[in-house]
Design an enzyme around this catalytic site. Structure first.
Site, PDB file in Angstrom:
ATOM      1  N   THR A   1       0.834  -1.402   0.109  1.00 47.10           N
ATOM      2  CA  THR A   1       0.069  -0.004   0.153  1.00 47.10           C
ATOM      3  C   THR A   1       0.798   1.346   0.158  1.00 47.10           C
ATOM      4  O   THR A   1       1.808   1.159   0.459  1.00 47.10           O
ATOM      5  CB  THR A   1      -0.788   0.039   1.214  1.00 47.10           C
ATOM      6  OG1 THR A   1       0.134  -0.007   2.399  1.00 47.10           O
ATOM      7  CG2 THR A   1      -1.676  -1.268   1.377  1.00 47.10           C
TER       8      THR A   1
ATOM      9  N   LYS B   1      -7.969   2.208   2.707  1.00 50.36           N
ATOM     10  CA  LYS B   1      -7.451   1.346   1.674  1.00 50.36           C
ATOM     11  C   LYS B   1      -7.123  -0.142   1.915  1.00 50.36           C
ATOM     12  O   LYS B   1      -7.428  -0.903   0.915  1.00 50.36           O
ATOM     13  CB  LYS B   1      -6.121   2.095   1.458  1.00 50.36           C
ATOM     14  CG  LYS B   1      -5.211   2.039   2.758  1.00 50.36           C
ATOM     15  CD  LYS B   1      -3.833   2.781   2.723  1.00 50.36           C
ATOM     16  CE  LYS B   1      -3.159   2.859   4.036  1.00 50.36           C
ATOM     17  NZ  LYS B   1      -2.131   4.092   3.981  1.00 50.36           N
ATOM     18  N   THR B   2      -7.178  -0.498   3.332  1.00 51.83           N
ATOM     19  CA  THR B   2      -7.206  -1.971   3.316  1.00 51.83           C
ATOM     20  C   THR B   2      -8.513  -2.616   4.057  1.00 51.83           C
ATOM     21  O   THR B   2      -8.697  -3.653   4.311  1.00 51.83           O
ATOM     22  CB  THR B   2      -5.989  -2.192   4.201  1.00 51.83           C
ATOM     23  OG1 THR B   2      -6.146  -1.542   5.611  1.00 51.83           O
ATOM     24  CG2 THR B   2      -4.698  -1.712   3.665  1.00 51.83           C
TER      25      THR B   2
ATOM     26  N   ILE C   1      -5.878   3.268  12.020  1.00 50.42           N
ATOM     27  CA  ILE C   1      -7.101   2.204  12.150  1.00 50.42           C
ATOM     28  C   ILE C   1      -6.874   1.051  11.099  1.00 50.42           C
ATOM     29  O   ILE C   1      -7.012  -0.088  11.736  1.00 50.42           O
ATOM     30  CB  ILE C   1      -8.282   3.084  11.521  1.00 50.42           C
ATOM     31  CG1 ILE C   1      -8.370   4.465  12.269  1.00 50.42           C
ATOM     32  CG2 ILE C   1      -9.586   2.007  11.372  1.00 50.42           C
ATOM     33  CD1 ILE C   1      -8.703   4.095  13.788  1.00 50.42           C
TER      34      ILE C   1
ATOM     35  N   ARG D   1      18.751  -8.836  34.275  1.00 53.81           N
ATOM     36  CA  ARG D   1      19.250 -10.395  34.740  1.00 53.81           C
ATOM     37  C   ARG D   1      18.135 -10.694  35.901  1.00 53.81           C
ATOM     38  O   ARG D   1      18.102 -12.090  36.006  1.00 53.81           O
ATOM     39  CB  ARG D   1      20.531  -9.971  35.409  1.00 53.81           C
ATOM     40  CG  ARG D   1      21.474  -9.814  34.469  1.00 53.81           C
ATOM     41  CD  ARG D   1      22.915  -9.432  35.228  1.00 53.81           C
ATOM     42  NE  ARG D   1      23.286 -10.278  36.039  1.00 53.81           N
ATOM     43  CZ  ARG D   1      24.043 -10.184  37.062  1.00 53.81           C
ATOM     44  NH1 ARG D   1      24.411  -8.815  37.480  1.00 53.81           N
ATOM     45  NH2 ARG D   1      24.453 -11.323  37.738  1.00 53.81           N
TER      46      ARG D   1
ATOM     47  N   LYS E   1      19.448   6.096  48.648  1.00 48.43           N
ATOM     48  CA  LYS E   1      19.782   4.417  48.862  1.00 48.43           C
ATOM     49  C   LYS E   1      18.400   4.110  49.077  1.00 48.43           C
ATOM     50  O   LYS E   1      17.617   4.348  50.039  1.00 48.43           O
ATOM     51  CB  LYS E   1      20.745   4.380  50.245  1.00 48.43           C
ATOM     52  CG  LYS E   1      21.221   3.161  50.306  1.00 48.43           C
ATOM     53  CD  LYS E   1      22.213   2.684  49.395  1.00 48.43           C
ATOM     54  CE  LYS E   1      23.084   1.487  49.774  1.00 48.43           C
ATOM     55  NZ  LYS E   1      23.934   1.581  50.955  1.00 48.43           N
ATOM     56  N   HIS E   2      18.224   2.880  48.250  1.00 45.22           N
ATOM     57  CA  HIS E   2      16.937   1.939  48.705  1.00 45.22           C
ATOM     58  C   HIS E   2      15.552   2.966  48.651  1.00 45.22           C
ATOM     59  O   HIS E   2      14.687   2.919  49.296  1.00 45.22           O
ATOM     60  CB  HIS E   2      16.877   1.397  49.871  1.00 45.22           C
ATOM     61  CG  HIS E   2      17.953   0.106  50.238  1.00 45.22           C
ATOM     62  ND1 HIS E   2      18.262  -0.746  49.023  1.00 45.22           N
ATOM     63  CD2 HIS E   2      18.695  -0.027  51.139  1.00 45.22           C
ATOM     64  CE1 HIS E   2      19.240  -1.289  49.487  1.00 45.22           C
ATOM     65  NE2 HIS E   2      19.744  -0.985  50.689  1.00 45.22           N
TER      66      HIS E   2
ATOM     67  N   GLU F   1      26.975   3.513  43.009  1.00 47.01           N
ATOM     68  CA  GLU F   1      26.380   2.792  41.743  1.00 47.01           C
ATOM     69  C   GLU F   1      26.057   3.505  40.463  1.00 47.01           C
ATOM     70  O   GLU F   1      26.373   2.972  39.311  1.00 47.01           O
ATOM     71  CB  GLU F   1      24.955   2.121  42.234  1.00 47.01           C
ATOM     72  CG  GLU F   1      25.259   1.001  43.368  1.00 47.01           C
ATOM     73  CD  GLU F   1      25.678  -0.329  42.663  1.00 47.01           C
ATOM     74  OE1 GLU F   1      25.831  -0.656  41.481  1.00 47.01           O
ATOM     75  OE2 GLU F   1      25.839  -1.504  43.510  1.00 47.01           O
TER      76      GLU F   1
ATOM     77  N   ASN G   1       6.565   6.911  57.467  1.00 44.41           N
ATOM     78  CA  ASN G   1       6.381   8.126  58.303  1.00 44.41           C
ATOM     79  C   ASN G   1       7.969   8.685  57.772  1.00 44.41           C
ATOM     80  O   ASN G   1       8.878   8.097  58.069  1.00 44.41           O
ATOM     81  CB  ASN G   1       6.063   7.848  59.915  1.00 44.41           C
ATOM     82  CG  ASN G   1       4.780   7.465  59.857  1.00 44.41           C
ATOM     83  OD1 ASN G   1       3.874   8.108  59.323  1.00 44.41           O
ATOM     84  ND2 ASN G   1       4.638   6.620  60.868  1.00 44.41           N
TER      85      ASN G   1
ATOM     86  N   ASP H   1       3.878  13.911  70.969  1.00 47.75           N
ATOM     87  CA  ASP H   1       5.250  13.297  71.376  1.00 47.75           C
ATOM     88  C   ASP H   1       6.199  13.245  70.180  1.00 47.75           C
ATOM     89  O   ASP H   1       7.568  13.248  70.134  1.00 47.75           O
ATOM     90  CB  ASP H   1       4.873  11.609  71.608  1.00 47.75           C
ATOM     91  CG  ASP H   1       4.202  11.225  70.687  1.00 47.75           C
ATOM     92  OD1 ASP H   1       3.574  11.476  69.675  1.00 47.75           O
ATOM     93  OD2 ASP H   1       3.861   9.815  70.699  1.00 47.75           O
TER      94      ASP H   1
ATOM     95  N   HIS I   1       4.079   5.885  49.998  1.00 50.77           N
ATOM     96  CA  HIS I   1       3.896   4.422  50.603  1.00 50.77           C
ATOM     97  C   HIS I   1       4.819   3.535  49.577  1.00 50.77           C
ATOM     98  O   HIS I   1       4.995   3.792  48.412  1.00 50.77           O
ATOM     99  CB  HIS I   1       2.662   3.823  50.950  1.00 50.77           C
ATOM    100  CG  HIS I   1       2.134   4.400  52.181  1.00 50.77           C
ATOM    101  ND1 HIS I   1       0.589   4.504  52.251  1.00 50.77           N
ATOM    102  CD2 HIS I   1       2.672   5.175  52.941  1.00 50.77           C
ATOM    103  CE1 HIS I   1       0.445   5.244  53.540  1.00 50.77           C
ATOM    104  NE2 HIS I   1       1.556   5.756  53.900  1.00 50.77           N
TER     105      HIS I   1
END
Length: 538
Positions: A46, A78-79, A138, A227, A289-290, A342, A432, A492, A538
């Protein structure tokens, strides 16, 4: 009602006699057509694909000759014709299907090579609404899905990277494909159209400001198989969604080995945090870190910002991720390579810095070209059993908030700046979260504890450890501002921060015991402001 199968046995090998080629991305299509033609395959095509194949001197039939109908409406139609879809969908071993093909003059199509209008690219480039809509394919998805459904008889390819595998199979087996190969290509084809439609539906939701559409599709393309995942026994892959937000998904890896699953997660967290500090307002550095920051700082130079961020918790920074809001320069690179790191991610890097980092070949160095916009809209998602949680990105900036002084003493200008700095960090710390800050530098960070009191204490202990490591007489929490990403449910947590030396507090407010918390602040002559916005993470 479900459609019943006629239970017709599936052939293992199907010979490719007729191929339909209709592609937007024409990479390798002429070479594929040449190889197919050399094997005696009849070529249908096409539009622009037909022109490219014909220009190469290959015999190719225009689809309009098959349909008996010209392309119309600027190629929109067309198709979409029974002679095409019947040729793709017909079950060759079903007598009724074969009779219908004979009756209507429909010929089988054994191979469909189709890829789609570049909707993702147009969207990423910021195309206007009409242009973006016009690039919704389409006919392509319709043919792909038809071919993939009928993979018992039809081989479908949607990715130029699969052309060599197809040709190898055809050359090895008398121009035939096996059922197993057709299954693999069909699975990829359905995934491709699903991801394509996901981008389109999400663009509509964004363009029309539909926050929570009735149906939400999230798709992506595999950037790299990994990995393993978070742990060696978990498989993982890195998929990109086509969103051009600067970050780890769009970054260029200048050196270092493949990023791990955890590297990518942490690098994203680091770069999103450092983006809170616009480059034009001065250097900033975040060490992660993390997925939690262990040090964040601004400074008069990038190297000073790095040193100040590292000083918060140099122990945790070992093996961490470093994110910078400006071009990595030689002086900063010299300091960074003194510690095992890293990943470094920055908008750019100088040639001198690149040469310094090259001495540490395992250190990954990523450049993004820009910082992500922290105010930009967007979505974030996470899976739960049987579902998907989707929310808008937390794009609230403390500079945009109307801070309310709730104590008798108002913060000093210096305290106010430290408050804002700490609250920016709190947005990126697991709840927290309690963050002490002083003079544009984190003094202590308490993250992810079940009790806000424990977060305050842990942050203070880390500040004491840092002071000892630096030979300071007292920790930086003395005279600091403290931020809590959510309200204090009791006094507190505030009292623990005051015991650590905080003199100013920023928090969302909204607790049933706000009055008790305010009274405790007033009793200790501590300034406190409410933001009215929380930053749970969270």
């Amino acid at each position: 009602m479900a459609v019943a199968s006629k239970k017709i046995p599936v052939p293992d090998r199907v010979k490719i006699r007729t191929a339909l080629l209709s592609v937007s991305d024409k990479s390798g299509i002429v070479e594929l057509a040449q190889a197919l033609s050399a094997m005696g395959v009849r070529l249908l095509s096409t539009g622009g694909t037909h022109k490219a194949i014909a220009a190469a001197g290959l015999p190719v039939t225009d689809v309009s000759e098959v349909t008996g109908f010209p392309e119309i409406m600027d190629g929109r139609v067309k198709t979409l014709h029974p002679n095409v879809h019947g040729g793709l969908l017909a079950i060759r071993d079903d007598e009724d299907h074969v009779a219908a093909m004979r009756q209507h003059g429909i010929e089988s199509i054994d191979l469909a090579v189709i890829n789609l209008y570049p909707f993702e690219e147009v969207r990423a480039a910021g195309g206007d609404y009409p242009t973006t809509v016009e690039n919704i394919d389409i006919g392509g998805p319709a043919m792909i899905r038809a071919s993939a459904k009928n993979h018992a008889y039809v081989t479908v390819l949607t990715d130029p990277s699969d052309y060599p595998a197809l040709l190898d199979a055809l050359k090895a087996d008398d121009c035939q494909t096996t059922y197993a190969l057709r299954q693999q290509f069909a699975a990829k084809a359905f995934a491709r159209t699903a991801a394509y439609d996901a981008v389109i539906s999400n663009w509509f939701a964004e363009a029309l400001s539909i926050d929570m559409p009735q149906y939400r599709a999230i798709g992506g393309s595999l950037k790299e198989a990994m990995r393993y995942g978070e742990n060696p026994h978990q498989s993982a892959g890195f998929y990109v969604t086509g969103d051009q937000r600067p970050g780890v998904a769009t970054a260029t890896l200048l050196q270092g080995k493949q990023l791990s699953y955890n590297n990518i997660n942490d690098t994203d967290a680091a770069f999103e945090l450092v983006a809170e500090f616009p480059a034009e307002k001065g250097p900033a550095c975040a060490i992660i870190k993390h997925a939690n920051p262990c040090g964040v700082a601004t400074g008069p130079s990038l190297v000073e910002a790095y040193k100040r961020a590292l000083a918060c918790d140099s122990t945790s920074a070992f093996g961490g991720i470093i994110a910078l809001n400006q071009m990595l320069d030689a002086a900063t690179a010299e300091e960074i390579v003194k510690l095992f790191t890293e990943v470094i991610i920055a908008p750019s890097v100088s040639d001198e810095a690149k040469a310094i980092i090259a001495a540490k070949p395992n250190l990954r160095l990523l450049t993004t070209g820009a910082l992500p916009d922290p105010r930009a809209r967007g979505i974030v998602a996470k899976t739960v059993s049987g579902g998907l949680l989707v929310q808008s990105r937390d794009n609230v900036m403390v500079e945009d908030l109307e801070l309310k002084v709730v104590t008798r003493r108002a913060p000093t200008p210096t305290e106010l700046e430290d408050m804002k700095f700490a609250f920016k960090i709190a947005k990126h710390v697991k709840s927290n979260a309690v963050i002490y800050a002083k003079d544009g530098q984190t003094a202590g960070i308490g993250a992810g504890q079940m009790s806000r009191v424990d977060s305050a204490r842990i942050a203070a202990l880390k500040a004491e450890d840092a002071a000892k490591a630096l030979g300071l007489a007292e920790p930086l929490t003395k005279g600091s501002a403290v931020a809590s990403e959510a309200f204090y449910p009791f006094a507190d947590g505030l009292l623990a921060a005051i015991a650590a030396g905080a003199t100013a507090v920023i928090q969302p407010g909204g607790s049933m015991r706000d009055a008790e918390v305010i009274a405790a602040a007033d009793e200790h002559n501590v300034a406190m402001v409410f933001t009215g916005i929380r930053h749970f993470r969270h």
